[in-house]
Design an enzyme around this catalytic site. Structure first.
Site: not given
Length: 333
Positions: A16, A18, A196, A199, A277-278
């Site tokens: 996961h 991006h 997703h 969340e 994630d980011d």
């Protein structure tokens, strides 16, 4: 070995992340200058200050603004290569990266430009760093399903380079059911599917992702704990959750890392994994996330090893490759 040494030694799969969310301020500023793209920041330091956001939407606003400097194949290559170097530092030996084609095609960048740049970086990472990778194309859920169908059609000529499709962007108000038809079409075309859910959105979104989109993995999913029946199903089906602790903290999904439920989920038998994630926006790559939960939740070495094992079990690599890495993890003492 102590906990920190073990975290560094563990081979890991990241499921996961991006790729647009790995855009470090220094690289963003450099590519903006190279492409003569005007951005509202006069220095790298000003870009860093802009990364101080307060919720998911304010993060997404900055995220999409940063993506505007990506124009050429080389830009996408440089973005991905910088991430692969971080993987090498953290002993991430396999990664399954999300990319958002609509973020780029909607501003006139050809799908081919995006995929070629990313794929060349993937090829070089395998050849030079020994890191394997897959690409997962995500639909932006704040856009229409019709737009997702258009993106799916654009992707079909490159199907050999894209292992799956996903669903990201603003979750609340855009349930998985909105994209039921395009996910059915993607599955028919042979793509694996992830989404997703759970969340910011409720546990109900996880049910929809499972029942309507028929996903192979749930991205995030931490709010599943609010529904005991859903928890039973996740455990029974060994459905992976790709959890992103530092992201959850930054976006106030949890107020304090000591409140994070990843250890409870793990102890109950949920197939949780650790991911970044980011990372350029949320303050840490893979090992940073492992260290944060290890210290806040007092994870044992065995729990850390199980999280790493889960990452390979939940990945889309071959069973032979999975067992190779799992055996190496089990051998660590």
């Amino acid at each position: 070995m102590n906990r920190l040494e073990l975290i560094q030694a563990l081979p890991k799969a990241e499921l996961h992340v991006h790729i647009e969310g790995t855009f470090e301020p220094e690289l963003m500023f450099a590519i903006a200058q190279r492409n003569e793209i005007s951005i509202p920041y006069k220095s790298v330091e000003e870009v860093k200050q802009a990364y101080n956001f307060h919720n998911l939407q304010s993060f997404l606003d900055i995220y999409y603004a940063g993506a505007n400097v990506l124009i050429h194949e080389q830009d996408f290559y440089d973005l991905a290569w910088a991430y692969f170097e971080k993987c090498a530092d953290d002993n991430v030996v396999h990664t399954e990266m999300f990319f958002d084609p609509q973020t780029h095609t909607d501003r006139g960048i050809a799908f081919e430009t995006v995929i070629n740049g990313l794929q060349k970086a993937c090829d070089d990472a395998k050849a030079k760093l020994g890191i394997t990778s897959h690409l997962i194309m995500c639909f932006l859920r704040h856009l229409s399903e019709e737009a997702a169908f258009e993106t799916l059609e654009q992707a079909l000529p490159y199907k050999d380079r894209i292992i799956g499709v996903g669903l990201d962007s603003s979750e609340v108000g855009h349930p998985p059911s909105k994209f039921e038809c395009v996910f059915a079409k993607a599955r028919e075309a042979g793509f694996l599917v992830v989404a997703h859910a759970g969340e910011e959105g409720p546990a109900e979104y996880v049910w929809e992702a499972l029942d309507l989109l028929k996903v192979n993995r749930i991205d995030h999913g931490v709010r599943s704990e609010e529904d005991p029946e859903l928890m039973q199903r996740l455990i029974a089906e060994k459905m992976p959750l790709t959890v992103c602790p530092l992201s959850n903290l930054k976006l106030c999904v949890v107020d304090d890392m000591q409140q994070h439920n990843i250890r409870r989920l793990l102890q109950q038998g949920v197939h949780v994994t650790v991911n970044s994630d980011d990372p350029s926006y949320f303050g840490g790559y893979m090992n940073d996330n492992f260290i944060a939960i290890a210290e806040a939740l007092d994870l044992s070495n065995e729990e850390l090893k199980q999280l790493a094992i889960n990452s390979f079990e939940a990945s889309f690599i071959s069973d032979t490759e999975k067992q190779k890495w799992i055996s190496l993890i089990q051998a660590l003492v």
